[in-house]
Motif scaffolding. Structure first.
Motif, PDB file in Angstrom:
ATOM      1  N   ILE A 123      -6.482  13.709   9.975  1.00 29.87           N
ATOM      2  CA  ILE A 123      -5.018  13.656   9.857  1.00 29.87           C
ATOM      3  C   ILE A 123      -4.660  12.859   8.603  1.00 29.87           C
ATOM      4  CG2 ILE A 123      -2.900  12.727  10.911  1.00 29.87           C
ATOM      5  CD1 ILE A 123      -4.228  13.208  13.657  1.00 29.87           C
ATOM      6  N   PRO A 124      -3.908  13.448   7.672  1.00 27.50           N
ATOM      7  CA  PRO A 124      -3.495  12.667   6.490  1.00 27.50           C
ATOM      8  C   PRO A 124      -2.608  11.507   6.949  1.00 27.50           C
ATOM      9  CG  PRO A 124      -3.022  15.024   6.212  1.00 27.50           C
ATOM     10  CD  PRO A 124      -3.385  14.811   7.639  1.00 27.50           C
TER      11      PRO A 124
ATOM     12  N   GLY B  51       0.854  -1.187   0.000  1.00 27.86           N
ATOM     13  CA  GLY B  51       0.000   0.000   0.000  1.00 27.86           C
ATOM     14  C   GLY B  51       0.883   1.227   0.000  1.00 27.86           C
ATOM     15  N   LEU B  52       0.260   2.391   0.106  1.00 26.07           N
ATOM     16  CA  LEU B  52       1.023   3.637   0.116  1.00 26.07           C
ATOM     17  C   LEU B  52       1.841   3.752   1.400  1.00 26.07           C
ATOM     18  CD1 LEU B  52      -1.785   6.012  -1.223  1.00 26.07           C
ATOM     19  CD2 LEU B  52       0.174   5.151  -2.495  1.00 26.07           C
ATOM     20  N   LEU B  53       2.961   4.481   1.327  1.00 25.73           N
ATOM     21  CA  LEU B  53       3.828   4.623   2.507  1.00 25.73           C
ATOM     22  C   LEU B  53       3.133   5.454   3.572  1.00 25.73           C
ATOM     23  CD1 LEU B  53       6.511   4.120   3.939  1.00 25.73           C
ATOM     24  CD2 LEU B  53       7.425   6.145   2.807  1.00 25.73           C
ATOM     25  N   HIS B  54       2.907   4.804   4.716  1.00 26.10           N
ATOM     26  CA  HIS B  54       2.227   5.376   5.859  1.00 26.10           C
ATOM     27  C   HIS B  54       3.174   6.359   6.559  1.00 26.10           C
ATOM     28  CE1 HIS B  54       0.807   5.147  10.042  1.00 26.10           C
ATOM     29  NE2 HIS B  54      -0.343   4.680   9.584  1.00 26.10           N
ATOM     30  N   ILE B  55       2.612   7.342   7.228  1.00 27.29           N
ATOM     31  CA  ILE B  55       3.419   8.370   7.900  1.00 27.29           C
ATOM     32  C   ILE B  55       4.305   7.752   8.996  1.00 27.29           C
ATOM     33  CG2 ILE B  55       1.661   9.051   9.618  1.00 27.29           C
ATOM     34  CD1 ILE B  55       3.724  11.503   7.543  1.00 27.29           C
TER      35      ILE B  55
ATOM     36  N   TYR C 178       2.548  20.156   1.423  1.00 22.69           N
ATOM     37  CA  TYR C 178       3.272  20.505   2.652  1.00 22.69           C
ATOM     38  C   TYR C 178       4.733  20.779   2.308  1.00 22.69           C
ATOM     39  CZ  TYR C 178      -0.350  19.467   6.062  1.00 22.69           C
ATOM     40  OH  TYR C 178      -1.479  19.518   6.823  1.00 22.69           O
ATOM     41  N   GLU C 179       5.398  21.547   3.161  1.00 19.53           N
ATOM     42  CA  GLU C 179       6.837  21.766   2.993  1.00 19.53           C
ATOM     43  C   GLU C 179       7.540  20.515   3.512  1.00 19.53           C
ATOM     44  OE1 GLU C 179       7.606  24.754   1.417  1.00 19.53           O
ATOM     45  OE2 GLU C 179       5.425  24.651   1.406  1.00 19.53           O
ATOM     46  N   PRO C 180       8.370  19.845   2.688  1.00 24.32           N
ATOM     47  CA  PRO C 180       9.023  18.624   3.178  1.00 24.32           C
ATOM     48  C   PRO C 180       9.871  18.876   4.427  1.00 24.32           C
ATOM     49  CG  PRO C 180       9.799  19.226   0.966  1.00 24.32           C
ATOM     50  CD  PRO C 180       8.648  20.113   1.275  1.00 24.32           C
ATOM     51  N   GLU C 181      10.495  20.065   4.506  1.00 24.77           N
ATOM     52  CA  GLU C 181      11.328  20.383   5.689  1.00 24.77           C
ATOM     53  C   GLU C 181      10.491  20.392   6.965  1.00 24.77           C
ATOM     54  OE1 GLU C 181      12.578  23.340   2.373  1.00 24.77           O
ATOM     55  OE2 GLU C 181      10.758  22.329   3.046  1.00 24.77           O
ATOM     56  N   ALA C 182       9.223  20.847   6.839  1.00 18.19           N
ATOM     57  CA  ALA C 182       8.339  20.910   8.006  1.00 18.19           C
ATOM     58  C   ALA C 182       8.014  19.496   8.486  1.00 18.19           C
ATOM     59  CB  ALA C 182       7.052  21.652   7.649  1.00 18.19           C
ATOM     60  N   LEU C 183       7.764  18.601   7.524  1.00 21.98           N
ATOM     61  CA  LEU C 183       7.419  17.224   7.887  1.00 21.98           C
ATOM     62  C   LEU C 183       8.625  16.509   8.512  1.00 21.98           C
ATOM     63  CD1 LEU C 183       4.957  15.392   7.877  1.00 21.98           C
ATOM     64  CD2 LEU C 183       5.648  14.523   5.663  1.00 21.98           C
TER      65      LEU C 183
ATOM     66  N   ASP D 231      -0.375  11.878   0.691  1.00 23.23           N
ATOM     67  CA  ASP D 231      -1.336  12.941   1.036  1.00 23.23           C
ATOM     68  C   ASP D 231      -0.605  14.255   1.316  1.00 23.23           C
ATOM     69  OD1 ASP D 231      -3.365  11.035   0.927  1.00 23.23           O
ATOM     70  OD2 ASP D 231      -3.185  10.545   3.056  1.00 23.23           O
ATOM     71  N   TYR D 232       0.536  14.148   1.994  1.00 24.41           N
ATOM     72  CA  TYR D 232       1.303  15.360   2.341  1.00 24.41           C
ATOM     73  C   TYR D 232       1.921  15.979   1.087  1.00 24.41           C
ATOM     74  CZ  TYR D 232       0.563  14.050   7.148  1.00 24.41           C
ATOM     75  OH  TYR D 232      -0.037  13.746   8.332  1.00 24.41           O
ATOM     76  N   ILE D 233       2.303  15.126   0.153  1.00 26.12           N
ATOM     77  CA  ILE D 233       2.865  15.623  -1.108  1.00 26.12           C
ATOM     78  C   ILE D 233       1.758  16.332  -1.891  1.00 26.12           C
ATOM     79  CG2 ILE D 233       3.951  14.989  -3.306  1.00 26.12           C
ATOM     80  CD1 ILE D 233       5.193  12.551  -1.848  1.00 26.12           C
ATOM     81  N   GLU D 234       0.589  15.678  -1.972  1.00 23.55           N
ATOM     82  CA  GLU D 234      -0.526  16.247  -2.742  1.00 23.55           C
ATOM     83  C   GLU D 234      -1.064  17.520  -2.099  1.00 23.55           C
ATOM     84  OE1 GLU D 234      -3.256  12.999  -3.281  1.00 23.55           O
ATOM     85  OE2 GLU D 234      -2.160  12.235  -5.025  1.00 23.55           O
TER      86      GLU D 234
END
Length: 494
Positions: free
Chosen positions: A271-272, A15-19, A283-288, A277-280
């Protein structure tokens, strides 16, 4: 230790990569880079029934997006490949056979029906959690209970079988966890784990141990849910005569409402759950990165803002917490706002421009480069430059419900007076400081505060009750549009 550190991120393409998986990858990456080590990506695709098309691509794209470079993996193999378990099938079979020959594993020929019958029988006799173990194995159909020639015959005739680990009945398996300290399990609580399935594919447990050894993995850093499997792995290391890697089990990610952050809980709390979801959601990758690093770890001081390079220098396993870490979504928003503010308008423009195009707007670059700094302190995500700032490009068609509360009986009169004053200004006089002076003139004449004029003025111009600094906004929108919007609002709202 430096230089010899080799860690692996070993997701299953189911499946998709979970957070949570992304956080595991990040901790592995930070640890490896902090010790001049190697970050290995291994795809654990032994469970072909759960394989999802496109999942491996999603894993790779997610790691790339967030800024984690893979040192060795399917794309850039080192000398311990292949890096997909489905391509290593023959390797595992030999090691499983070795355990059988040593007497540490055995062939089991039980059918699924026979396994179900065994479980039913044990449940009836008062065993709430029946398992295939040191006691039950002696009443089942396997190479420990059947005559040798019958076992040979079954193997020769190609009858279905699995290979099971022969777990000792009374033994304490003790190991040190880099986060939890010493952990011990009684072997009587473990089942005779299947190592090779009837389709010839290894299970996670066998493939994991063999691969970690052959790939020279020095530290296994993974989620807490694998802690209970570790004693089985430690037994296998002992039987193979191999030095086990150091292990570290990361705390669970908890939901704000309590309990583990499951997919269902995340959805109900908005919550994504997947990296995609965060890419779509842009979101700023640095923030994540910053947010996930602090989700179960802290540097031991009050600092909160760190780049990837700083985190690499700071990160250590002894500062990872044992207890669960709550996914504080507002905190992620706070990080995102911080990183957006840090970025210069020139860097943000191409992204904002792309979002504008998606919304059917083709902004003039010079105009947009003035809007971005003005909006920066108001937006939480990059698309809000357009969604919240749409009034920079078009007159508001409607007015926000809560904004209309700011419209009172004398709003129209105050705004009319303001229009009279700004109509007299030349185009080059139409700038923030002059516009503010005119607001002061109107409120002094009517003996009111700033609110009664500023609030309806904002509503008239933007359709919203909040937004960027008002007079620079009016200056940017320009004289003609400002007056037109105020007159429209007076007409519509009276």
């Amino acid at each position: 230790m430096d230089g010899n550190v080799r860690v692996r991120f070993a997701p299953s393409p189911t499946g998709l990569l979970h957070i949570g998986g992304l956080r595991t990858a990040l901790y592995n990456y930070l640890f490896a880079k902090g010790h001049d080590g190697t970050f290995v990506l291994r795809i654990e695709d032994t469970d072909q029934s759960r394989y999802v098309e496109g999942a491996e691509k999603d894993i790779k794209e997610s790691l790339k997006w967030i800024g984690m470079e893979v040192d060795e993996g399917p794309e850039n193999p080192g000398d311990v490949g292949p890096y997909r378990q489905s391509e290593r099938k023959d390797i595992y079979k030999d090691y499983a056979e070795q355990l059988v020959e040593q007497g540490n594993a055995y062939y089991a020929f039980d059918t699924p029906e026979e396994l179900d019958q065994m479980r039913e029988r044990l449940k009836k006799s008062g065993n709430p959690a029946p398992k295939y173990d040191a006691i039950t194995r002696m009443s089942m159909k396997n190479s420990l209970t059947l005559p040798e020639e019958e076992v040979e015959r079954k193997l020769d005739e190609g009858e279905d079988y699995v290979i099971r680990l022969k777990v000792p009945r009374r033994e304490t398996v003790r190991f040190e966890d880099e986060i939890r300290g010493f952990v011990s399990f009684e072997s009587k609580g473990l089942d005779d784990q299947v190592l090779v399935k009837s389709d010839g594919m290894p299970t996670y447990h066998l493939a994991n141990v063999v691969d970690d050894h052959l790939m020279k993995i020095s530290h296994v850093i993974r989620g807490e849910e694998w802690l209970s499997s570790t004693p089985k792995h430690m037994l296998m290391y002992e039987y193979f005569g191999w030095e086990p890697p150091k292990v570290a089990h990361l705390p669970l990610i908890m939901s704000p409402s309590g309990g583990k952050l499951s997919k269902r809980k995340a959805e109900s709390e908005g919550i994504p759950i997947n990296t995609k979801d965060y890419i779509e959601q842009k979101y700023e990758p640095e923030a994540l990165v910053n947010f996930l690093a602090y989700l179960g770890w802290s540097p031991g001081d009050d600092t909160e803002i760190h780049s990837m390079d700083e985190l690499i220098d700071l990160f250590s396993l002894d500062r990872v917490s044992k207890g669960g870490a709550v996914f504080d979504y507002p905190k992620l928003t706070w990080y995102n706002e911080h990183y957006l503010r840090e970025k210069p308008a020139e860097e943000l423009f191409p992204r904002v421009n792309e979002i504008a195009n998606e919304h059917g707007i083709d902004p003039d670059k010079e105009y947009m480069m003035e809007i971005i700094p003005l909006m920066k302190d108001r937006v939480s995500k990059v698309e809000e430059f357009i969604t919240m700032g749409h009034f920079f490009f078009e007159d508001p068609e409607e007015y926000e419900e809560q904004a209309l509360d700011k419209w009172s009986d004398d709003s129209a009169e105050l705004l009319s007076d303001y229009v009279d004053k700004i109509e007299q200004l030349d185009t080059d006089e139409f700038e923030a400081t002059t516009l503010k002076d005119k607001i002061k003139e109107v409120i002094e004449a009517h003996d009111v505060g700033f609110g009664p004029l500023m609030m309806p003025l904002r509503v008239a111009v933007s359709g919203m009750g909040h937004g960027p600094d008002l007079t620079p906004t009016l200056e940017l929108i320009g004289k003609e549009a400002t007056i037109r919007r105020i007159n429209t609002a007076i007409e519509k709202l009276g």
